[in-house]
Design a protein around this motif. Structure first.
Motif, PDB file in Angstrom:
ATOM      1  N   ASN A  69       0.848  -1.193   0.000  1.00  0.00           N
ATOM      2  CA  ASN A  69       0.000   0.000   0.000  1.00  0.00           C
ATOM      3  C   ASN A  69       0.885   1.245   0.000  1.00  0.00           C
ATOM      4  N   ALA A  70       0.937   1.904  -1.155  1.00  0.00           N
ATOM      5  CA  ALA A  70       1.717   3.133  -1.290  1.00  0.00           C
ATOM      6  C   ALA A  70       0.817   4.362  -1.266  1.00  0.00           C
ATOM      7  N   ASP A  71      -0.455   4.173  -0.963  1.00  0.00           N
ATOM      8  CA  ASP A  71      -1.403   5.286  -0.905  1.00  0.00           C
ATOM      9  C   ASP A  71      -1.420   5.864   0.507  1.00  0.00           C
ATOM     10  N   THR A  72      -2.139   6.950   0.670  1.00  0.00           N
ATOM     11  CA  THR A  72      -2.235   7.599   1.980  1.00  0.00           C
ATOM     12  C   THR A  72      -3.435   7.104   2.781  1.00  0.00           C
ATOM     13  N   ARG A  73      -4.249   6.224   2.187  1.00  0.00           N
ATOM     14  CA  ARG A  73      -5.428   5.668   2.859  1.00  0.00           C
ATOM     15  C   ARG A  73      -5.295   4.154   2.977  1.00  0.00           C
ATOM     16  N   PRO A  74      -6.016   3.533   3.905  1.00  0.00           N
ATOM     17  CA  PRO A  74      -5.988   2.072   4.017  1.00  0.00           C
ATOM     18  C   PRO A  74      -6.682   1.411   2.827  1.00  0.00           C
ATOM     19  N   HIS A  75      -6.141   0.263   2.406  1.00  0.00           N
ATOM     20  CA  HIS A  75      -6.707  -0.512   1.307  1.00  0.00           C
ATOM     21  C   HIS A  75      -6.480  -1.992   1.584  1.00  0.00           C
ATOM     22  N   ASN A  76      -7.108  -2.818   0.773  1.00  0.00           N
ATOM     23  CA  ASN A  76      -6.840  -4.249   0.763  1.00  0.00           C
ATOM     24  C   ASN A  76      -6.963  -4.738  -0.674  1.00  0.00           C
ATOM     25  N   LEU A  77      -6.766  -6.027  -0.879  1.00  0.00           N
ATOM     26  CA  LEU A  77      -6.993  -6.627  -2.183  1.00  0.00           C
ATOM     27  C   LEU A  77      -7.884  -7.831  -1.950  1.00  0.00           C
ATOM     28  N   SER A  78      -9.020  -7.871  -2.656  1.00  0.00           N
ATOM     29  CA  SER A  78      -9.999  -8.927  -2.470  1.00  0.00           C
ATOM     30  C   SER A  78     -10.385  -9.513  -3.825  1.00  0.00           C
ATOM     31  N   ILE A  79     -10.322 -10.856  -3.928  1.00  0.00           N
ATOM     32  CA  ILE A  79     -10.786 -11.572  -5.116  1.00  0.00           C
ATOM     33  C   ILE A  79     -11.987 -12.391  -4.651  1.00  0.00           C
ATOM     34  N   ARG A  80     -13.142 -11.822  -4.749  1.00  0.00           N
ATOM     35  CA  ARG A  80     -14.353 -12.417  -4.169  1.00  0.00           C
ATOM     36  C   ARG A  80     -14.679 -13.786  -4.757  1.00  0.00           C
ATOM     37  N   ASP A  81     -14.535 -13.949  -6.087  1.00  0.00           N
ATOM     38  CA  ASP A  81     -14.898 -15.222  -6.722  1.00  0.00           C
ATOM     39  C   ASP A  81     -13.997 -16.371  -6.287  1.00  0.00           C
TER      40      ASP A  81
END
Length: 128
Positions: A69-81
């Motif tokens: 995460n190089a952004d200034t906000r929290p993130h995640n990565l989700s592959i729902r399928d």
């Protein structure tokens, strides 16, 4: 004479047998380790979204995703399928997501850290 010949050659024959056994064992390990190769990708989450936003793998491979995460906000990565999701990453955090690419297809991934897919934070994983 045959007894003397055997005494002279017994240690070289033992060494040859041990060497051949070790080579065969090593060959078996190499053969099985290449059967399930690992595909590694690094995905950076920035203010522009996922970089890269398209990933590929072959069916049967192990996939390792290093998510940064190089952004200034929290993130995640989700592959729902595929029922896969990383933890929520604060700015500058990273994590590793590993899985087996068991089924072929096109699978969208998103950042849904606030509980819903964020606009601009989407990509695709293609398993061939």
């Amino acid at each position: 004479m045959s007894r003397q010949w055997f005494r002279q050659l017994r240690y070289p024959l033992i060494a040859l047998a041990v060497t051949l056994t070790l080579l065969w064992t090593h060959h078996q390990r190499l053969h099985t380790s290449y059967a399930a190769t690992t595909r590694s990708h690094t995905v950076t989450i920035s203010s522009a979204g996922f970089l890269p936003n398209q990933l590929t793998a072959r069916a049967g491979e192990r996939v390792s995703l290093m998510i940064v995460n190089a952004d200034t906000r929290p993130h995640n990565l989700s592959i729902r399928d595929l029922n896969l999701s990383s933890t929520e990453l604060k700015p500058t955090q990273s994590t590793m997501l590993q899985f087996s690419a068991d089924k072929k297809g096109r699978f969208f991934f998103v950042s849904d850290a606030p509980g819903y897919p964020e606009s601009g934070y989407q990509g695709m994983l293609v398993i061939e």
